[in-house]
Design a protein around this motif. Structure first.
Motif, mmCIF file in Angstrom:
data_model
loop_
_atom_site.group_PDB
_atom_site.id
_atom_site.type_symbol
_atom_site.label_atom_id
_atom_site.label_comp_id
_atom_site.label_asym_id
_atom_site.label_seq_id
_atom_site.Cartn_x
_atom_site.Cartn_y
_atom_site.Cartn_z
ATOM 1 N N LEU A 62 0.754 -1.001 -0.053
ATOM 2 C CA LEU A 62 -0.034 -0.079 0.106
ATOM 3 C C LEU A 62 1.087 1.298 -0.011
ATOM 4 C CD1 LEU A 62 -2.684 -1.097 2.794
ATOM 5 C CD2 LEU A 62 -2.867 -1.141 0.264
ATOM 6 N N PHE A 63 1.797 1.372 0.877
ATOM 7 C CA PHE A 63 2.644 2.568 1.088
ATOM 8 C C PHE A 63 4.279 2.192 0.920
ATOM 9 C CE2 PHE A 63 -1.074 3.393 3.174
ATOM 10 C CZ PHE A 63 -1.391 4.662 2.775
ATOM 11 N N ILE A 64 5.103 3.087 0.509
ATOM 12 C CA ILE A 64 6.501 2.704 0.514
ATOM 13 C C ILE A 64 7.102 3.947 0.547
ATOM 14 C CG2 ILE A 64 6.794 3.015 -2.009
ATOM 15 C CD1 ILE A 64 8.738 0.530 -1.859
ATOM 16 N N GLY A 65 8.072 4.214 1.239
ATOM 17 C CA GLY A 65 9.069 5.322 1.516
ATOM 18 C C GLY A 65 10.480 4.784 1.986
ATOM 19 N N GLU A 66 11.275 5.752 1.407
ATOM 20 C CA GLU A 66 12.637 5.493 1.769
ATOM 21 C C GLU A 66 13.458 6.659 2.251
ATOM 22 O OE1 GLU A 66 15.411 4.918 -1.672
ATOM 23 O OE2 GLU A 66 13.600 5.810 -3.134
ATOM 24 N N ALA A 67 14.653 6.699 2.647
ATOM 25 C CA ALA A 67 15.560 7.586 3.019
ATOM 26 C C ALA A 67 17.013 7.147 3.149
ATOM 27 C CB ALA A 67 15.005 8.276 4.477
ATOM 28 N N LEU A 68 17.719 7.943 2.579
ATOM 29 C CA LEU A 68 19.119 7.946 2.785
ATOM 30 C C LEU A 68 19.814 8.998 3.742
ATOM 31 C CD1 LEU A 68 21.794 6.285 1.811
ATOM 32 C CD2 LEU A 68 22.006 7.954 -0.043
ATOM 33 N N LEU A 69 20.098 8.533 4.953
ATOM 34 C CA LEU A 69 20.823 9.385 6.065
ATOM 35 C C LEU A 69 22.110 9.196 6.549
ATOM 36 C CD1 LEU A 69 17.456 8.959 7.829
ATOM 37 C CD2 LEU A 69 17.780 10.760 6.161
ATOM 38 N N GLY A 128 6.699 14.697 33.239
ATOM 39 C CA GLY A 128 6.877 13.309 33.078
ATOM 40 C C GLY A 128 8.495 13.077 32.871
ATOM 41 N N PRO A 129 9.155 11.908 33.026
ATOM 42 C CA PRO A 129 10.333 11.417 33.150
ATOM 43 C C PRO A 129 11.219 11.548 31.787
ATOM 44 C CG PRO A 129 8.960 9.514 33.206
ATOM 45 C CD PRO A 129 7.968 10.687 33.338
ATOM 46 N N GLU A 130 10.278 11.424 30.567
ATOM 47 C CA GLU A 130 10.968 11.454 29.278
ATOM 48 C C GLU A 130 10.791 12.623 28.643
ATOM 49 O OE1 GLU A 130 9.047 8.423 27.106
ATOM 50 O OE2 GLU A 130 10.441 6.815 27.678
ATOM 51 N N THR A 131 12.198 12.994 27.870
ATOM 52 C CA THR A 131 11.964 14.282 27.249
ATOM 53 C C THR A 131 12.696 13.794 25.992
ATOM 54 O OG1 THR A 131 12.232 15.524 29.284
ATOM 55 C CG2 THR A 131 13.204 16.597 27.190
ATOM 56 N N LYS A 132 12.077 14.182 24.741
ATOM 57 C CA LYS A 132 12.784 13.853 23.359
ATOM 58 C C LYS A 132 13.136 15.304 22.714
ATOM 59 C CE LYS A 132 9.892 13.078 19.890
ATOM 60 N NZ LYS A 132 8.925 12.552 19.061
ATOM 61 N N TRP A 133 14.482 15.159 22.244
ATOM 62 C CA TRP A 133 14.960 16.323 21.581
ATOM 63 C C TRP A 133 15.623 15.684 20.306
ATOM 64 C CZ3 TRP A 133 20.543 16.401 21.050
ATOM 65 C CH2 TRP A 133 21.248 15.678 21.810
ATOM 66 N N CYS A 134 15.493 16.538 19.264
ATOM 67 C CA CYS A 134 15.591 16.092 17.655
ATOM 68 C C CYS A 134 16.652 17.303 17.237
ATOM 69 C CB CYS A 134 14.699 16.198 16.882
ATOM 70 S SG CYS A 134 13.228 15.184 17.799
ATOM 71 N N THR A 135 17.188 16.869 16.143
ATOM 72 C CA THR A 135 17.941 17.569 15.181
ATOM 73 C C THR A 135 17.763 17.153 13.851
ATOM 74 O OG1 THR A 135 20.083 18.599 14.746
ATOM 75 C CG2 THR A 135 20.318 16.260 15.076
ATOM 76 N N GLN A 136 17.745 18.145 12.822
ATOM 77 C CA GLN A 136 17.124 17.827 11.448
ATOM 78 C C GLN A 136 18.486 17.279 10.722
ATOM 79 O OE1 GLN A 136 14.316 17.912 10.108
ATOM 80 N NE2 GLN A 136 13.267 18.406 12.127
ATOM 81 N N ILE A 137 18.482 16.457 9.773
ATOM 82 C CA ILE A 137 19.500 15.694 9.042
ATOM 83 C C ILE A 137 18.945 15.498 7.629
ATOM 84 C CG2 ILE A 137 20.679 14.632 10.763
ATOM 85 C CD1 ILE A 137 19.660 11.775 9.951
ATOM 86 N N GLU A 138 19.761 15.662 6.680
ATOM 87 C CA GLU A 138 19.503 15.846 5.374
ATOM 88 C C GLU A 138 18.855 14.363 4.619
ATOM 89 O OE1 GLU A 138 20.949 16.783 0.860
ATOM 90 O OE2 GLU A 138 22.426 17.052 2.631
ATOM 91 N N SER A 146 13.507 15.097 -1.800
ATOM 92 C CA SER A 146 13.463 15.996 -2.717
ATOM 93 C C SER A 146 14.576 17.583 -2.153
ATOM 94 C CB SER A 146 12.087 16.898 -2.751
ATOM 95 O OG SER A 146 11.477 17.297 -1.553
ATOM 96 N N ASP A 147 14.562 18.266 -2.804
ATOM 97 C CA ASP A 147 15.583 19.259 -2.514
ATOM 98 C C ASP A 147 15.282 19.966 -0.955
ATOM 99 O OD1 ASP A 147 16.575 19.246 -4.757
ATOM 100 O OD2 ASP A 147 15.675 21.051 -5.726
ATOM 101 N N ASN A 148 16.288 19.987 -0.144
ATOM 102 C CA ASN A 148 16.280 20.447 1.259
ATOM 103 C C ASN A 148 15.413 19.592 2.093
ATOM 104 O OD1 ASN A 148 17.964 22.473 0.776
ATOM 105 N ND2 ASN A 148 16.194 23.840 -0.118
#
Length: 391
Positions: free
Chosen positions: A108-115, A171-181, A186-188
């Motif tokens: 039904l669905f397909i997605g990919e990433a190169l990171l 809450g005990p859990e704190t999620k933090w993130c950074t952006q990677i290409e 698509s572009d950016n």
């Protein structure tokens, strides 16, 4: 996408079924890759895949395939967990991820990433001021080598790091993130790389002996008994926990290498009778070592300039008590020019506060008048500057 799919012998039969059904799978984007623990990785996508769909997540690392079934996190059709060690993906090497959702033989669905995943040091985000299970906790965020960090809907960028963010909830859990290409997007196009690893709250030892002198509600002098080279100070509203210090530079500058003191600019509204100071002690590398919250009574100290070098000083307190009022030249509080002992017990205002007052004569520009509750190490002071230099 064909270059990546050619690597996966596991899904070749699925593609054959798709071709036979003459149905093209719908493309989706991988939006988030979260390290949950040593053996659990969480993948988020931008479209719901349906409650009956089975999810297969395939990783290719150094030309080796790892496949895992994706299970719904909290019954979500957007977020899936798989048994895969995030440590295999870190750091700075190309990792291919393929996300497949199917019902029976129909994809039904397909997605990919190169990171290329980055190293996310848990010291970059630290709980300060109180434990993560208490109100009053802040998160100190230091980007380090990362361009930006997103946490609880707020962003800290490398050019204004470190940042202080009030922790929402207990809450005990704190999620933090950074952006990677995403190199196959698509572009950016980026993917959020996230983790739950933060440095827990650690209290400053009592031997630190913090004491505060607040000058004109804008300059804070901190004295202490342990030789700590790097210190940051936040001024916080004790009622709602919001930051009072508008200045983004919270670093306390040492006044003299031979003394245990430093100064930092703060912004305390005149109507505030009390304020909390969060003191953060840093390591030599600039990461959080320990922190504590200290209560401070600011008195709403006011000065009225009279003639011939005289001033009228007033302040308000919540409880009756004895106060020492003294005048020093500049900020040398060990060299007292004048001193008064004041008993505050009368003059209750409509708000229930007690008004205290004192008079001084023979003052000069550059003198500092300070008020201290008897038995307290904290001092509220005002710098004397007569209008038109009239003394």
């Amino acid at each position: 996408m064909s270059g990546l799919l050619g690597c996966f012998t596991v899904i070749s039969l699925l593609l054959h079924v798709v071709s036979a059904e003459k149905t093209d799978p719908e493309n989706l984007k991988i939006t988030q890759v979260v390290r949950v623990g040593d053996l659990v990785t969480r993948i988020a996508v931008d479209k719901p895949v349906g409650p009956r769909a089975e999810v297969l997540i395939i990783f290719v690392i150094d030309e080796v395939e790892y496949s895992s079934t994706g299970t719904r996190y909290n019954d979500s059709n957007y977020v899936f967990e798989c048994s895969f060690s995030f440590s295999l993906m870190c750091c700075d090497k190309s990792i291919s991820i393929l996300f497949l959702a199917k019902e029976g033989d129909l994809v039904l669905f397909i997605g990919e990433a190169l990171l290329q995943f980055k190293y996310m040091d848990e010291r970059a985000v630290a709980v300060v001021g109180a434990s993560e299970m208490e109100k009053g906790a802040f998160l100190r965020v230091s980007c380090g080598t990362l361009k930006q960090i997103e946490i609880e809907g707020k962003y800290c960028f490398d050019y204004n790091s470190p940042c202080y963010i009030k922790k929402s909830g207990t809450g005990p859990e704190t999620k933090w993130c950074t952006q990677i290409e995403n190199e196959r997007g698509s572009d950016n196009e980026t993917v959020a790389q996230c983790t739950f690893g933060v440095a827990p709250f650690k209290e400053i030892p009592s031997e630190f002996g913090a004491a505060f002198v607040l000058i004109d509600s804008s300059t804070l002098y901190l004295t202490y008994k342990l030789d700590e080279p790097l210190i940051e100070v936040l001024a916080v509203d004790p009622n709602d926990g919001s930051l009072l210090s508008n200045n983004t530079d919270h670093r306390c500058k040492r006044l003299n290498s031979n003394f245990y003191n430093c100064t930092v600019n703060v912004d305390i509204p005149e109507h505030k009778n009390s304020v909390n100071f969060i003191v953060v002690v840093l390591t030599a590398e600039g990461y959080t070592e320990s922190s504590s919250t200290y209560s401070y009574e600011s008195f709403q100290l006011q000065v009225e300039y009279l003639m011939d070098g005289a001033v009228y000083l007033s302040w308000t307190v919540e409880q009756p008590g004895k106060y020492d009022v003294f005048v020093t030249k500049g900020y040398n509080f060990h060299d007292v020019k004048f001193h008064q002992a004041v008993l505050c017990e009368n003059g209750i205002t409509g708000s229930g506060m007690i008004i205290c007052h004192a008079y001084f004569i023979h003052l000069e520009n550059g003198d500092v008048v300070a008020v201290q509750r008897r038995g307290s190490p904290d001092v509220m002071a005002v710098y004397i500057s007569f209008p038109d230099n009239r003394v």
